[in-house]
Motif scaffolding. Structure first.
Motif, PDB file in Angstrom:
ATOM      1  N   GLU A  77       5.850  11.838  38.511  1.00 18.42           N
ATOM      2  CA  GLU A  77       7.048  11.053  38.191  1.00 18.42           C
ATOM      3  C   GLU A  77       7.219   9.895  39.175  1.00 18.42           C
ATOM      4  OE1 GLU A  77      10.024  14.314  36.076  1.00 18.42           O
ATOM      5  OE2 GLU A  77       9.984  14.167  38.274  1.00 18.42           O
ATOM      6  N   MET A  78       6.942  10.151  40.435  1.00 20.57           N
ATOM      7  CA  MET A  78       7.044   9.092  41.449  1.00 20.57           C
ATOM      8  C   MET A  78       6.054   7.976  41.171  1.00 20.57           C
ATOM      9  SD  MET A  78       7.520  11.273  44.977  1.00 20.57           S
ATOM     10  CE  MET A  78       8.692  12.619  45.092  1.00 20.57           C
ATOM     11  N   GLU A  79       4.862   8.332  40.770  1.00 20.84           N
ATOM     12  CA  GLU A  79       3.842   7.318  40.482  1.00 20.84           C
ATOM     13  C   GLU A  79       4.243   6.465  39.275  1.00 20.84           C
ATOM     14  OE1 GLU A  79      -0.052   9.816  42.178  1.00 20.84           O
ATOM     15  OE2 GLU A  79       0.436   9.813  40.019  1.00 20.84           O
ATOM     16  N   TYR A  80       4.784   7.126  38.259  1.00 17.34           N
ATOM     17  CA  TYR A  80       5.252   6.384  37.084  1.00 17.34           C
ATOM     18  C   TYR A  80       6.420   5.475  37.480  1.00 17.34           C
ATOM     19  CZ  TYR A  80       6.163   5.829  32.023  1.00 17.34           C
ATOM     20  OH  TYR A  80       6.312   5.340  30.744  1.00 17.34           O
ATOM     21  N   LEU A  81       7.309   5.998  38.297  1.00 17.04           N
ATOM     22  CA  LEU A  81       8.461   5.241  38.765  1.00 17.04           C
ATOM     23  C   LEU A  81       8.025   3.976  39.509  1.00 17.04           C
ATOM     24  CD1 LEU A  81      11.552   5.070  39.302  1.00 17.04           C
ATOM     25  CD2 LEU A  81      11.148   6.464  41.346  1.00 17.04           C
ATOM     26  N   ILE A  82       7.058   4.103  40.385  1.00 18.26           N
ATOM     27  CA  ILE A  82       6.561   2.961  41.158  1.00 18.26           C
ATOM     28  C   ILE A  82       6.004   1.885  40.226  1.00 18.26           C
ATOM     29  CG2 ILE A  82       4.741   2.209  42.747  1.00 18.26           C
ATOM     30  CD1 ILE A  82       5.102   4.927  44.184  1.00 18.26           C
ATOM     31  N   ALA A  83       5.202   2.308  39.256  1.00 15.80           N
ATOM     32  CA  ALA A  83       4.610   1.339  38.318  1.00 15.80           C
ATOM     33  C   ALA A  83       5.691   0.643  37.490  1.00 15.80           C
ATOM     34  CB  ALA A  83       3.613   2.052  37.413  1.00 15.80           C
ATOM     35  N   CYS A  84       6.671   1.414  37.054  1.00 10.19           N
ATOM     36  CA  CYS A  84       7.777   0.828  36.282  1.00 10.19           C
ATOM     37  C   CYS A  84       8.545  -0.185  37.121  1.00 10.19           C
ATOM     38  CB  CYS A  84       8.733   1.919  35.802  1.00 10.19           C
ATOM     39  SG  CYS A  84       8.161   2.852  34.376  1.00 10.19           S
ATOM     40  N   ALA A  85       8.798   0.161  38.373  1.00 10.26           N
ATOM     41  CA  ALA A  85       9.554  -0.730  39.260  1.00 10.26           C
ATOM     42  C   ALA A  85       8.777  -2.016  39.532  1.00 10.26           C
ATOM     43  CB  ALA A  85       9.873  -0.015  40.568  1.00 10.26           C
ATOM     44  N   GLU A  86       7.459  -1.895  39.659  1.00 10.49           N
ATOM     45  CA  GLU A  86       6.645  -3.088  39.885  1.00 10.49           C
ATOM     46  C   GLU A  86       6.666  -4.005  38.663  1.00 10.49           C
ATOM     47  OE1 GLU A  86       2.092  -4.439  41.173  1.00 10.49           O
ATOM     48  OE2 GLU A  86       2.648  -2.307  41.161  1.00 10.49           O
ATOM     49  N   VAL A  87       6.511  -3.424  37.485  1.00 11.40           N
ATOM     50  CA  VAL A  87       6.556  -4.223  36.254  1.00 11.40           C
ATOM     51  C   VAL A  87       7.938  -4.855  36.087  1.00 11.40           C
ATOM     52  CG1 VAL A  87       6.465  -4.112  33.735  1.00 11.40           C
ATOM     53  CG2 VAL A  87       4.758  -2.896  35.113  1.00 11.40           C
ATOM     54  N   PHE A  88       8.956  -4.085  36.380  1.00  7.38           N
ATOM     55  CA  PHE A  88      10.333  -4.571  36.309  1.00  7.38           C
ATOM     56  C   PHE A  88      10.494  -5.811  37.184  1.00  7.38           C
ATOM     57  CE2 PHE A  88      14.785  -4.668  37.574  1.00  7.38           C
ATOM     58  CZ  PHE A  88      15.468  -4.351  36.408  1.00  7.38           C
ATOM     59  N   ASN A  89       9.984  -5.746  38.400  1.00  7.87           N
ATOM     60  CA  ASN A  89      10.071  -6.856  39.342  1.00  7.87           C
ATOM     61  C   ASN A  89       9.277  -8.070  38.851  1.00  7.87           C
ATOM     62  OD1 ASN A  89       9.877  -6.938  43.024  1.00  7.87           O
ATOM     63  ND2 ASN A  89      10.834  -8.323  41.574  1.00  7.87           N
ATOM     64  N   SER A 147      -0.379   2.535  36.482  1.00  9.34           N
ATOM     65  CA  SER A 147      -0.476   1.298  37.253  1.00  9.34           C
ATOM     66  C   SER A 147       0.411   0.269  36.572  1.00  9.34           C
ATOM     67  CB  SER A 147      -1.911   0.797  37.301  1.00  9.34           C
ATOM     68  OG  SER A 147      -2.333   0.403  36.002  1.00  9.34           O
ATOM     69  N   ALA A 148       0.739  -0.793  37.285  1.00  9.90           N
ATOM     70  CA  ALA A 148       1.559  -1.844  36.692  1.00  9.90           C
ATOM     71  C   ALA A 148       0.878  -2.447  35.463  1.00  9.90           C
ATOM     72  CB  ALA A 148       1.850  -2.918  37.730  1.00  9.90           C
ATOM     73  N   ASP A 149      -0.442  -2.634  35.533  1.00  8.80           N
ATOM     74  CA  ASP A 149      -1.174  -3.212  34.406  1.00  8.80           C
ATOM     75  C   ASP A 149      -1.066  -2.342  33.167  1.00  8.80           C
ATOM     76  OD1 ASP A 149      -1.947  -5.406  35.855  1.00  8.80           O
ATOM     77  OD2 ASP A 149      -3.907  -4.589  36.412  1.00  8.80           O
ATOM     78  N   ASN A 150      -1.113  -1.017  33.357  1.00 10.35           N
ATOM     79  CA  ASN A 150      -1.000  -0.114  32.214  1.00 10.35           C
ATOM     80  C   ASN A 150       0.422  -0.066  31.668  1.00 10.35           C
ATOM     81  OD1 ASN A 150      -3.678   0.562  32.220  1.00 10.35           O
ATOM     82  ND2 ASN A 150      -3.418   2.504  33.300  1.00 10.35           N
ATOM     83  N   VAL A 151       1.386   0.137  32.571  1.00 10.38           N
ATOM     84  CA  VAL A 151       2.777   0.293  32.137  1.00 10.38           C
ATOM     85  C   VAL A 151       3.288  -0.971  31.443  1.00 10.38           C
ATOM     86  CG1 VAL A 151       5.149   0.604  32.949  1.00 10.38           C
ATOM     87  CG2 VAL A 151       3.317   2.069  33.836  1.00 10.38           C
ATOM     88  N   LYS A 152       2.823  -2.118  31.898  1.00 11.60           N
ATOM     89  CA  LYS A 152       3.264  -3.377  31.293  1.00 11.60           C
ATOM     90  C   LYS A 152       2.909  -3.436  29.815  1.00 11.60           C
ATOM     91  CE  LYS A 152       3.396  -8.319  32.370  1.00 11.60           C
ATOM     92  NZ  LYS A 152       2.883  -9.384  33.262  1.00 11.60           N
ATOM     93  N   ASN A 153       1.867  -2.723  29.415  1.00 17.27           N
ATOM     94  CA  ASN A 153       1.436  -2.710  28.015  1.00 17.27           C
ATOM     95  C   ASN A 153       2.025  -1.557  27.222  1.00 17.27           C
ATOM     96  OD1 ASN A 153      -0.266  -5.027  28.176  1.00 17.27           O
ATOM     97  ND2 ASN A 153      -1.805  -3.793  29.235  1.00 17.27           N
ATOM     98  N   PHE A 154       2.782  -0.694  27.872  1.00 13.25           N
ATOM     99  CA  PHE A 154       3.446   0.396  27.171  1.00 13.25           C
ATOM    100  C   PHE A 154       4.553  -0.168  26.281  1.00 13.25           C
ATOM    101  CE2 PHE A 154       2.628   3.913  30.602  1.00 13.25           C
ATOM    102  CZ  PHE A 154       1.283   3.896  30.287  1.00 13.25           C
TER     103      PHE A 154
END
Length: 383
Positions: free
Chosen positions: A182-194, A142-149
């Motif tokens: 991979e698609m799910e990770y990609l989506i979360a990364c793109a959301e955090v990026f935005n 999720s964006a919340d998780n990836v943002k803390n990676f």
């Protein structure tokens, strides 16, 4: 030869007093005001600063944010459709966002640095070991998780790896090679990026860091603050910014993987190697220098950039810098050769290495001119 626009020569006053008398005369004396020559040039940088700030820096970050939104939407479409068309659209969206980020590296100062947005978006090298471990885990993306990676497993290059593959043999990952995970990770990364690109825009146009702090652009537009004491500080910031990226491209991004020979060339150091977008990155970095120099993203805007400032002090130097910027871009673009060779292959190819050395030399000449001629010119500016 530098043009002296403001020269003041004092008027020499001489008076001779002659006294008539019988057999004696009064002493006469000549008093002269010493000649004082003030050299330098005058230039009002207000319009330049406003134009580069609003039309190059802020507009560039707004375009980056817009492209980041398109990229996020493209990743959502990819998960929904899971076909080659959707994958190609997401890959192109990544490249489109990359353009404005790379051009913006000509002015890596302010919030992009103070808010750590640069490492959040563009940490290199990618930590592929941790990325693979995350993909193999049960972690929820999720964006919340990836943002803390860690920064090494998010941002541009994580999305690049997921979209294009490892880049060793090709950059043409097929939809069959891409997992839902991979698609799910990609989506979360793109959301955090935005989220980060929106924060960058907000910092420049709303508040640099907190509600009670002005927009960062206001520091440049109204110098006489704790960041820029005068227009001089802003011009120095802009000049140092372009010097920094010219140095990074020539002596870092290109020279480090290039090595001293084919045997020492190191493909693992090549940035954007998964998408084979490296040469486009390098070229856009110097196009970013050109944007600041000309004060425009296109020929439609004739407002001033650093060229106008340099031209006020030394027209020949302004023309020289403009020529060297164009030459550096052309030399980078020529590295691919007739076969459109990716940079990671060119560093191992004899003819490619000759073309790369030409680009390194062109960048070195531009850097030397900026450091040895433009920087001293700033000292001659009469505010």
């Amino acid at each position: 030869m530098k043009t002296v626009l403001n020269s003041i020569t004092a008027v020499i006053l001489a008076s001779t007093l002659v006294a008539c008398g019988s057999s004696s005369s009064d002493d006469s004396s000549d008093t002269s005001t010493p000649v004082t020559e003030v050299t330098g040039f005058s230039y009002d940088a207000t319009d330049l600063i406003e134009n580069v700030t609003e039309q190059v820096i802020v507009d560039g970050y707004e375009m980056l944010n817009s492209k980041a939104t398109v990229l996020h939407n493209a990743t959502l479409t990819l998960l929904e459709n899971k076909n080659e068309t959707a994958l190609a659209a997401a890959q192109q969206a990544w490249k489109d966002a990359r353009v404005f980020w790379e051009q913006g590296e000509s002015h890596i100062f302010g919030p992009v640095d103070s808010l750590s947005i640069d490492p959040h978006l563009d940490t290199w090298p990618l930590n592929t070991a941790d990325l693979e471990a995350l993909l193999a885990s049960n972690t929820t993306f999720s964006a919340d998780n990836v943002k803390n990676f860690d920064d090494g497993v998010q941002g541009f290059h994580t999305m690049e790896f997921l979209l294009f593959g490892n880049g060793v043999e090709d950059n043409d990952k097929s939809i069959d090679e891409m997992t839902v995970r991979e698609m799910e990770y990609l989506i979360a990364c793109a959301e955090v990026f935005n989220i980060h690109t929106q924060s960058l825009v907000d910092a420049w146009v709303i508040s640099a860091n907190a509600d009670d702090e002005p927009a960062y652009k206001d520091y440049l537009l109204t110098p006489g603050n704790d960041k820029y004491s005068s227009e001089l500080g802003v011009i120095e910031e802009l000049v140092n910014g372009v010097i920094g990226i010219v140095d990074e491209v020539g002596n870092g991004k290109i020279a480090e993987p290039f090595g001293t020979s084919k045997d020492t060339a190191d493909t693992s150091l090549v940035e954007s190697q998964y998408s084979w977008n490296s040469l486009t990155d390098f070229s856009n970095n110097i196009v970013g220098v050109q944007n600041v120099f000309l004060g425009t993203f296109s020929d439609e805007n004739d407002s001033p950039g650093l060229k106008a400032f340099i031209n006020a002090g030394d027209a020949e130097l302004a023309a020289k810098v403009e020529t060297q910027i164009s030459a550096a871009i052309a030399a980078i673009d020529a590295i691919a050769g007739a076969d459109d060779m990716p940079f990671r292959q060119a560093i191992k190819d004899d003819a490619g290495r000759v073309r790369i050395q030409t680009a390194i030399d062109a960048l070195g000449e531009l850097q030397a001119t900026l450091e040895e001629e433009v920087v001293p010119l700033i000292k001659e500016w009469n505010l």
